[in-house]
Design a protein around this motif. Structure first.
Motif, PDB file in Angstrom:
ATOM      1  N   LEU A 119      47.215  11.371  -8.332  1.00 53.32           N
ATOM      2  CA  LEU A 119      47.024  11.808  -6.945  1.00 53.32           C
ATOM      3  C   LEU A 119      47.524  13.236  -6.743  1.00 53.32           C
ATOM      4  O   LEU A 119      46.875  14.048  -6.058  1.00 53.32           O
ATOM      5  N   THR A 120      48.660  13.579  -7.348  1.00 52.90           N
ATOM      6  CA  THR A 120      49.196  14.939  -7.217  1.00 52.90           C
ATOM      7  C   THR A 120      48.254  15.972  -7.820  1.00 52.90           C
ATOM      8  O   THR A 120      47.972  17.014  -7.211  1.00 52.90           O
ATOM      9  N   SER A 121      47.738  15.699  -9.013  1.00 52.50           N
ATOM     10  CA  SER A 121      46.809  16.641  -9.648  1.00 52.50           C
ATOM     11  C   SER A 121      45.509  16.750  -8.851  1.00 52.50           C
ATOM     12  O   SER A 121      44.935  17.836  -8.736  1.00 52.50           O
ATOM     13  N   GLY A 122      45.036  15.634  -8.288  1.00 52.59           N
ATOM     14  CA  GLY A 122      43.824  15.689  -7.480  1.00 52.59           C
ATOM     15  C   GLY A 122      43.988  16.556  -6.242  1.00 52.59           C
ATOM     16  O   GLY A 122      43.100  17.343  -5.889  1.00 52.59           O
ATOM     17  N   ILE A 123      45.136  16.436  -5.577  1.00 51.75           N
ATOM     18  CA  ILE A 123      45.396  17.272  -4.398  1.00 51.75           C
ATOM     19  C   ILE A 123      45.472  18.744  -4.800  1.00 51.75           C
ATOM     20  O   ILE A 123      44.963  19.629  -4.093  1.00 51.75           O
ATOM     21  N   GLY A 188      36.071  17.618  -8.695  1.00 54.36           N
ATOM     22  CA  GLY A 188      36.983  17.007  -9.656  1.00 54.36           C
ATOM     23  C   GLY A 188      38.260  16.489  -9.007  1.00 54.36           C
ATOM     24  O   GLY A 188      38.765  15.422  -9.367  1.00 54.36           O
ATOM     25  N   GLY A 189      38.780  17.225  -8.037  1.00 46.82           N
ATOM     26  CA  GLY A 189      39.966  16.754  -7.326  1.00 46.82           C
ATOM     27  C   GLY A 189      39.709  15.487  -6.533  1.00 46.82           C
ATOM     28  O   GLY A 189      40.545  14.579  -6.488  1.00 46.82           O
ATOM     29  N   VAL A 190      38.548  15.400  -5.914  1.00 41.35           N
ATOM     30  CA  VAL A 190      38.193  14.179  -5.159  1.00 41.35           C
ATOM     31  C   VAL A 190      38.072  12.991  -6.102  1.00 41.35           C
ATOM     32  O   VAL A 190      38.527  11.875  -5.794  1.00 41.35           O
ATOM     33  N   MET A 191      37.492  13.194  -7.276  1.00 40.48           N
ATOM     34  CA  MET A 191      37.363  12.103  -8.236  1.00 40.48           C
ATOM     35  C   MET A 191      38.729  11.655  -8.750  1.00 40.48           C
ATOM     36  O   MET A 191      38.956  10.446  -8.967  1.00 40.48           O
ATOM     37  N   MET A 192      39.646  12.569  -8.926  1.00 40.07           N
ATOM     38  CA  MET A 192      40.993  12.183  -9.346  1.00 40.07           C
ATOM     39  C   MET A 192      41.698  11.370  -8.269  1.00 40.07           C
ATOM     40  O   MET A 192      42.415  10.402  -8.563  1.00 40.07           O
ATOM     41  N   CYS A 193      41.505  11.733  -7.026  1.00 39.75           N
ATOM     42  CA  CYS A 193      42.108  10.965  -5.924  1.00 39.75           C
ATOM     43  C   CYS A 193      41.504   9.567  -5.836  1.00 39.75           C
ATOM     44  O   CYS A 193      42.204   8.599  -5.532  1.00 39.75           O
TER      45      CYS A 193
END
Length: 261
Positions: A119-123, A188-193
């Motif tokens: 979640l941190t990396s996605g944000i 990519g950030g949305v997919m990580m979240c």
């Protein structure tokens, strides 16, 4: 889509986006000379965030860096800051996301810790993508404003029949690279979240309740369980003290004269 595939795909897309942001920041063709009215020129000018270049018809290219900071326009400095912030956040997000990948095991790291890191990396990727898109858009808006101002100043006198020579600049290749790279980083950030929700352990809705049986005023018999009241037990435990009927508690609380013999 499984959690591992979503997380891995988000990492790869974010990696490509961050690489594109770095490439766009280092490119020199943020603004290029407009050749609409003069397609054949001896020199071709283009500018970037860090230097301006001139390419001659012979193929020789000469670039000169901006050796000043305070002398640059405020908008150009803001674009620089936004792109650098996007690169730094993206790099930190990549490092965090590597340790958060589900296919990589580091010691006894729990799934909850990986979910928080994902979640941190996605944000971070989302903020980096927004910074890149904002920086490129600000520069594009500055180019559009200068382009129409230059166009208005080109035709002066005699009802616009006399044209003055003035260099106009239009969108360069770096702007399109920056827009695409920022969009990829954002996706990519949305997919990580989204992958973070699958990594988080599910919490049960049942709560443990402990029951403690009361140890007072409960009498157990072989025939079954029967609870007797406190008043009943005290009546059965009556004893005779000093010629009268007193309970055992009263005898202890009110000592008679024979207790001191």
């Amino acid at each position: 889509m499984s959690v591992t595939a979503c997380q891995g795909l988000g990492f790869v897309v974010s990696l490509i986006g961050i690489a594109g942001i770095i490439a766009a920041t280092c490119m020199d063709q943020w603004s290029t000379q407009d050749l609409y009215n003069n397609p054949v020129t001896a020199v071709f000018n283009y500018q970037g965030l860090w230097r301006s270049c001139v390419r001659e018809s012979s193929g020789f290219t000469e670039c000169r860096g901006y050796f000043t900071i305070l002398g640059l326009p405020a908008m150009l400095q803001a674009v620089r800051a936004l792109m650098i912030v996007g690169i730094v956040l993206g790099a930190i997000g990549l490092i965090v996301s590597i340790f958060a990948l589900k296919c990589i095991r580091i010691g006894s790291m729990e799934d909850s810790a990986k979910a928080n890191m994902t979640l941190t990396s996605g944000i971070m990727f989302i903020i980096a993508g927004l910074c890149a898109i904002a920086g490129v858009s600000v520069f594009a808006n500055m180019l559009v404003t200068n382009f129409w101002m230059s166009t208005a100043n080109m035709y002066t006198g005699l009802g616009g029949m006399v044209q003055t020579l003035q260099t106009r600049y239009t969108f360069g290749a770096a702007l399109f690279v920056g827009w695409v790279a920022g969009g990829l980083t954002l996706i990519g950030g949305v997919m990580m979240c989204i992958a973070c929700r699958g990594l988080a352990p599910e919490e049960t809705s049942y709560k443990a309740v402990s029951y403690h049986a009361s140890g007072q005023n409960v009498a157990y018999r072989p025939s079954g369980f029967k609870a007797s009241s406190g008043f009943e037990s005290s009546m059965k435990n009556k004893k005779i003290y000093d010629g009268g009927a007193r309970t055992e508690d009263e005898g202890q609380s009110h000592p008679s004269k024979y207790d001191y013999v």
